[in-house]
Scaffold this active site. Sequence first.
Site, PDB file in Angstrom:
ATOM      1  N   TYR A 234      42.787  39.837  40.753  1.00 37.56           N
ATOM      2  CA  TYR A 234      41.854  40.960  40.811  1.00 37.56           C
ATOM      3  C   TYR A 234      41.000  40.851  39.570  1.00 37.56           C
ATOM      4  O   TYR A 234      41.530  40.786  38.456  1.00 37.56           O
ATOM      5  CB  TYR A 234      42.600  42.295  40.794  1.00 37.56           C
ATOM      6  CG  TYR A 234      43.043  42.771  42.149  1.00 37.56           C
ATOM      7  CD1 TYR A 234      42.117  42.958  43.176  1.00 37.56           C
ATOM      8  CD2 TYR A 234      44.379  43.055  42.413  1.00 37.56           C
ATOM      9  CE1 TYR A 234      42.521  43.409  44.424  1.00 37.56           C
ATOM     10  CE2 TYR A 234      44.783  43.509  43.658  1.00 37.56           C
ATOM     11  CZ  TYR A 234      43.848  43.682  44.661  1.00 37.56           C
ATOM     12  OH  TYR A 234      44.240  44.127  45.885  1.00 37.56           O
ATOM     13  N   ASP A 262      38.101  41.637  48.933  1.00 35.44           N
ATOM     14  CA  ASP A 262      37.974  42.681  49.960  1.00 35.44           C
ATOM     15  C   ASP A 262      38.443  44.046  49.471  1.00 35.44           C
ATOM     16  O   ASP A 262      38.698  44.944  50.266  1.00 35.44           O
ATOM     17  CB  ASP A 262      38.748  42.288  51.230  1.00 35.44           C
ATOM     18  CG  ASP A 262      40.238  42.080  50.975  1.00 35.44           C
ATOM     19  OD1 ASP A 262      40.709  42.385  49.869  1.00 35.44           O
ATOM     20  OD2 ASP A 262      40.928  41.613  51.899  1.00 35.44           O
ATOM     21  N   HIS A 353      43.363  42.036  54.303  1.00 32.98           N
ATOM     22  CA  HIS A 353      44.260  42.681  53.339  1.00 32.98           C
ATOM     23  C   HIS A 353      45.385  43.428  54.078  1.00 32.98           C
ATOM     24  O   HIS A 353      45.760  44.550  53.726  1.00 32.98           O
ATOM     25  CB  HIS A 353      43.433  43.663  52.494  1.00 32.98           C
ATOM     26  CG  HIS A 353      43.949  43.910  51.103  1.00 32.98           C
ATOM     27  ND1 HIS A 353      43.279  43.527  49.986  1.00 32.98           N
ATOM     28  CD2 HIS A 353      45.051  44.538  50.655  1.00 32.98           C
ATOM     29  CE1 HIS A 353      43.931  43.915  48.904  1.00 32.98           C
ATOM     30  NE2 HIS A 353      45.031  44.526  49.288  1.00 32.98           N
TER      31      HIS A 353
HETATM   32  O1  173 Z   1      47.064  46.540  49.096  1.00 31.64           O
HETATM   33  C1  173 Z   1      47.333  47.045  48.004  1.00 31.64           C
HETATM   34  O2  173 Z   1      48.081  48.024  47.926  1.00 31.64           O
HETATM   35  C2  173 Z   1      46.735  46.472  46.811  1.00 31.64           C
HETATM   36  O3  173 Z   1      46.168  45.447  46.907  1.00 31.64           O
HETATM   37  C3  173 Z   1      46.792  47.134  45.516  1.00 31.64           C
HETATM   38  C4  173 Z   1      45.648  47.242  44.758  1.00 31.64           C
HETATM   39  C5  173 Z   1      45.692  47.906  43.551  1.00 31.64           C
HETATM   40  C6  173 Z   1      46.868  48.459  43.086  1.00 31.64           C
HETATM   41  C7  173 Z   1      48.017  48.331  43.826  1.00 31.64           C
HETATM   42  C8  173 Z   1      47.977  47.682  45.037  1.00 31.64           C
END
Ligand code: 173
Length: 493
Positions: A234, A262, A353
């Site tokens: 991320y 995404d 996702h």
């Molecule tokens: O799918 C999710 O829950 C995810 O990608 C996510 C994103 C940020 C924080 C925790 C989970």
Amino acid sequence: MLKFDEVAQHNSRDSCWVIVHGQAYDVTEFLPEHPGGAGIILKYAGKDATEEYDPIHPPGTLEENLPKDKCLGPVDPATIKKEDKKEEKATAKKAEGGIPPLDQCLNLFDFEVVAKTVLKPTAWAYYSSGADDEVTMRENNSAFGRIWFRPRILRDVANIDYSTSLLGNKSSMPVYITATALGKLGHPDGEKNLTVAAGKEGLIQMIPTLASCSFDEIVDARVNDSQVQFFQLYVNSNRKITEKLIRKAEDAGVKGLFVTVDAPQLGRREKDMRMKFDDTGSNVQNSNKDNVDRSQGAARAISSFIDPSLSWDDLNWLKSVTRMPIVLKGVQTWEDAVRAAELGLAGVVLSNHGGRQLDFSRSGIEVLGEVVEALKARNLFPNPMFQIFVDGGIRRASDVLKAVAMGATAVGIGRPFLYAYSAYGSDGVVHAIRLLKAEMEMNMRLLGAPTLKDVVPEMVDTRALSTHVNFTPPSHGSQIYEKLSTAVGMPNE
Ligand code: 173
């Protein structure tokens, strides 16, 4: 040594102490800075917060964010009262032999059934939820039901080989363990369960940015030096943090960087949200004081670090900071896949996702059809330097083989492995992988395809794949939804 009763007195915004892993911390001054909001800490003011803390904070988080003098030292264990009985109940069930022996799980769906009985309600809600009406989440698996096989006969299928290569790395099967966040919600060893099972079974694990275990713990859990891992990224609004993460991954020998594209904002997962309301109760009252939206629990709070301004323009920067092959994870159209190929990236993951982001986005397997067609038309497929991956809804080796026949190099599987270790630890994941391998061998033999090279487009009939039936989502009264509880809190009661 501190006594629990002493800590318990510091249970307010004015003086807030919490216990984590047996140590007491004074977090009063930290309250306004907490990315997840002050309210969630206040819920544990004067109490042991370890169980709530662990899945969300990789080791070292407290030490990095609190001045040293705020650690007040150990609390005498004999004086600690167990506040949260929920977790105890959940684990008690296992101890009583309340779940079936592992060998009774015959397919990947079985792990979900068992996990639902073992997981804490908040963990189940977080792992199992999808966005909005969960139409895409269900479609991900249903789409495979619109593809049918055209098996060939009288071929020598005495020996079956389903091994393959992902970004130049050997994999025992065209399957990898995809990244999922908050692994300790399901099991105290979190993502390490996946590392160990992947190592034993020759699969590649994608390490998540938002894991419960620290990156180092997941790397150190490798079963040997040659075990291959990928890293899911991320991109943080603070690019320096992201550069540090990438460098760390590269130094640890990670073989591929999967950039999630995404999730500029986290989807609304109502099952999860409902649970958080039940859980904190205090969220509404606190919402004026906290400037972070906690109505969607920990995930939304953590996701505030994800940069929504990330764009194609950033890819040159990304390429300049790493030698790892870069794959975009979450591509949903041929236009974006072609652009990624033309940019010289190493591949794409056709993914929505796990149905947790944009509801009514199409399944990865459906998108695969149009992507391969568009790449072929531009002489960009097949190309060993640009691999196509698919995730979402894969539960059977037949699903894997359908994707391979259509042009995917491999597929990612997420939730089933989480469910497997939540119920049975790392052994559960090993068992799940072996079940898939047994299915692979049988399906390839029956298809007349001794190797993955023999699994060709002509072996699948995909004519119905993009034909979406006239489909009305089920009403909110159906059994799929966790309904809003009307038992308490109705204004006219
Ligand atoms: O799918 C999710 O829950 C995810 O990608 C996510 C994103 C940020 C924080 C925790 C989970």
